[in-house]
Design an enzyme around this catalytic site. Structure first.
Site, PDB file in Angstrom:
ATOM      1  N   LYS A 137       0.824  -1.207   0.000  1.00  0.00           N
ATOM      2  CA  LYS A 137       0.000   0.000   0.000  1.00  0.00           C
ATOM      3  C   LYS A 137       0.859   1.260   0.000  1.00  0.00           C
ATOM      4  O   LYS A 137       0.345   2.374   0.096  1.00  0.00           O
ATOM      5  CB  LYS A 137      -0.939  -0.004   1.217  1.00  0.00           C
ATOM      6  CG  LYS A 137      -1.990  -1.110   1.167  1.00  0.00           C
ATOM      7  CD  LYS A 137      -3.035  -0.902   2.227  1.00  0.00           C
ATOM      8  CE  LYS A 137      -3.771  -2.158   2.622  1.00  0.00           C
ATOM      9  NZ  LYS A 137      -4.781  -2.619   1.655  1.00  0.00           N
ATOM     10  N   CYS A 172     -13.776  -5.219   3.942  1.00  0.00           N
ATOM     11  CA  CYS A 172     -13.282  -5.962   5.111  1.00  0.00           C
ATOM     12  C   CYS A 172     -13.499  -5.151   6.379  1.00  0.00           C
ATOM     13  O   CYS A 172     -12.654  -5.134   7.286  1.00  0.00           O
ATOM     14  CB  CYS A 172     -11.810  -6.344   4.961  1.00  0.00           C
ATOM     15  SG  CYS A 172     -11.501  -7.445   3.598  1.00  0.00           S
TER      16      CYS A 172
END
Lengths: 147, 418
Positions: B238, B376
């Protein structure tokens, strides 16, 4: 630009906007819940089966246009159908949406779901209600997770 | 041996997203007939040439196992591996590179802390305090620990803008609290949590704090010493690095007291069939051959980010979020989920009558990549009474013209449904 060409055909949008046979069916003889853990979509199927015939069927839950339309069209298609024919239909629909066999005319209006086979991430959306239907018929359990 | 030149051409003084964008080969492609607009950076970022080349060079020239061989290749691989650790120390402003453990990602880092620190310190009736906006990765490992230990999970609630209710903190932190674990930046809402306040409140009661920095590390300039967090975890992918590698930062005095996570090679001092003795941190927690190419790539990602004017990057991303927020707000029937005053470059939204999955498919067909679903973070979705959102998340290479493409594509998608 035609975005709606093969996936979002008018019939699918129509069922997504105005789902048929939506709600609970009480009393019912068969019931199961289908869950897609990837997206959180959920479809519950209620069946009233007597003398090997689907007398009535309803569904409830929340999901995308594809899964809602698929569930809605499923209820229309199987109402009044003998259980053994429902099982045959189940297998055909699964084969069609996964692209294992081409759409054939015996599937009737359900052929509009064939377009989903070209969108691997969306196949489960179309098959969710049918997985729940299979689970309800098999009486194996109350919740089925879409594979 | 001749050295290959890995460095990219020097970057201009001024941060220019257009120039940066050209360093990311994947962004130059067409998808479904349209130039790609990549707005799924909170899921994973694209990789710059510098990272790709560093991994390529390692794999072509320097492959050997680390910390073992005495031959030239092993020395080179070990030097590169440890150089990445040192670069990361500098990037996080940690006291010592011994405080940095290489793991598979943020998820493994949290599991590591739960399985070692957690098992050692959390017992029956003890409490672990989480926040209402956690990713499943910062919920489930603690639930597993709670099930094993008989501990209880408590949750800091949030308001309808997606801000934590700090006024509840005093009551939630008590003498049974053993750990606070929370996100720096929410992946589903974008909220930047006021870590300083929370860490200070926790520390005043002697409670350590783990920060899930997965969504922060590419955007915020970090100083773990000033922040004074006890653990800080994140994933490399990320922050423009490769997947399969991440970092657990832990204060050395805590890491030193923690038992091993996994047993195996490289984490031991000596082994006999009667007993083994373990290495000091960080090696105690790096059993087995690590993801060497990944660590090398992560080091290159750190070099890439460190070579930029991070303040200018942050300003650019904040302006982009602002522009995107204003653009999307003008679309009838669109509701933005997560409207905290301090946000990272994440924009979650729902549209009347259009499910996020259908929307994401229709955007993809116009070359615009966004995420749809529960991200999530099902408890977060539940707080807002929705099953899913569509999420556009920005990286340093995105521009206002990407936002314009998103808005135009949204308009086309809405026409299908209305």
């Amino acid at each position: 630009m035609n975005l709606a060409d093969d996936l979002y055909q008018e019939l699918i949008l129509d069922h997504a906007r105005m789902p048929r046979n939506k709600g609970e069916l009480n009393p019912h003889s068969h019931h199961a819940r289908g869950l897609n853990p990837l997206c959180g979509d959920e479809v519950e199927v209620f069946l009233d089966i007597r003398d090997d015939l689907v007398r009535d069927v309803r569904f409830k839950g929340h999901g995308c246009a594809i899964s809602t339309a698929s569930a809605s069209m499923m209820t229309q298609q199987i109402r009044g159908m003998p259980v053994h024919e429902v099982k045959t239909l189940l297998a055909r629909v699964n084969a069609m949406v996964t692209g294992r066999s081409p759409a054939d005319e015996s599937l009737g209006k359900l052929v509009v779901l064939a377009g989903v086979s070209r969108f691997p991430t969306r196949v489960k959306c179309a098959s969710l209600a049918w997985h729940a239907l299979a689970a309800a018929l098999s009486e194996s359990g109350e919740t089925v997770v879409a594979e | 041996m001749s050295h290959l030149h890995l460095a990219s051409p020097p970057l201009p003084e001024k941060f220019d997203p257009g120039i940066i964008r050209a360093r990311f080969p994947a962004l130059a492609q067409h998808v479904n007939g349209y130039p790609l607009v990549y707005l799924d950076n909170a899921a994973t970022t694209q990789k710059p040439e510098r990272v790709i080349r560093a991994m390529d060079t390692h794999l072509r020239r320097d492959v050997a196992n680390v910390h073992r061989g005495v031959h030239a290749l092993s020395e080179r691989a070990t030097a590169a591996y440890e150089a990445s650790r040192e670069a990361m120390r500098d990037f996080l402003h940690a006291r010592s590179s011994r405080e940095l453990v290489f793991v598979r990602g943020a998820t493994e880092a949290i599991n590591l802390v739960a399985a070692t620190f957690g098992r050692q310190r959390v017992g029956r009736g003890d409490e672990i305090l989480l926040s209402a906006m956690e990713h499943h990765a910062n919920i489930v490992p603690w639930q597993l620990l709670a099930q094993q230990s008989g501990a209880v999970i408590r949750v800091i609630p949030m308001d309808d803008r997606g801000q934590l209710r700090l006024e509840e903190l005093d009551d939630l932190l008590n003498r049974r609290t053993r750990l606070v674990a929370l996100a720096h930046v929410s992946n589903a809402l974008g909220t930047v949590n006021p870590l300083e306040t929370i860490i200070e409140a926790a520390h005043s009661r002697g409670v350590p704090v783990l920060v899930d920095g997965a969504q922060a590390v590419a955007h915020e300039v970090l100083d773990v010493q000033r922040l004074d967090c006890d653990f800080y975890v994140f994933s490399g992918h990320k922050m423009y690095g490769p997947s399969g590698v991440g970092v657990l930062y832990g204060k050395l005095e805590l890491l030193e007291e923690m038992p091993p996570y996994q047993g195996g090679g490289d984490m031991i001092l000596s082994v006999s069939f009667q007993r083994s003795t373990y290495q000091e941190p960080p090696y105690r927690f790096e059993a087995g051959t690590p993801n060497i190419a990944g660590v090398v790539g992560l080091g290159a990602a750190v070099d890439f980010l460190s070579g930029l004017d991070r303040a200018a990057v942050a300003t650019h991303e904040a302006q982009l979020l602002d522009y995107a927020t204003r653009s999307l707000e003008s679309i009838p029937g669109l509701r933005i989920i997560g409207t905290a005053p301090r946000k990272g470059p994440v924009l979650s939204f729902v549209l009347d009558d259009v499910h996020p999955h259908d929307l994401a498919t229709l955007l993809d067909r116009q070359g615009v990549a966004v995420r749809s679903g529960h991200h999530c973070a099902q408890p977060t979705m539940e707080c807002f009474g929705i099953p899913a959102t569509t999420r556009a998340s920005f990286g340093l290479y995105n521009t206002t013209s990407d936002v314009d493409r998103l808005v135009a594509a949204l308009g086309n998608a809405l026409e299908v449904f209305r």
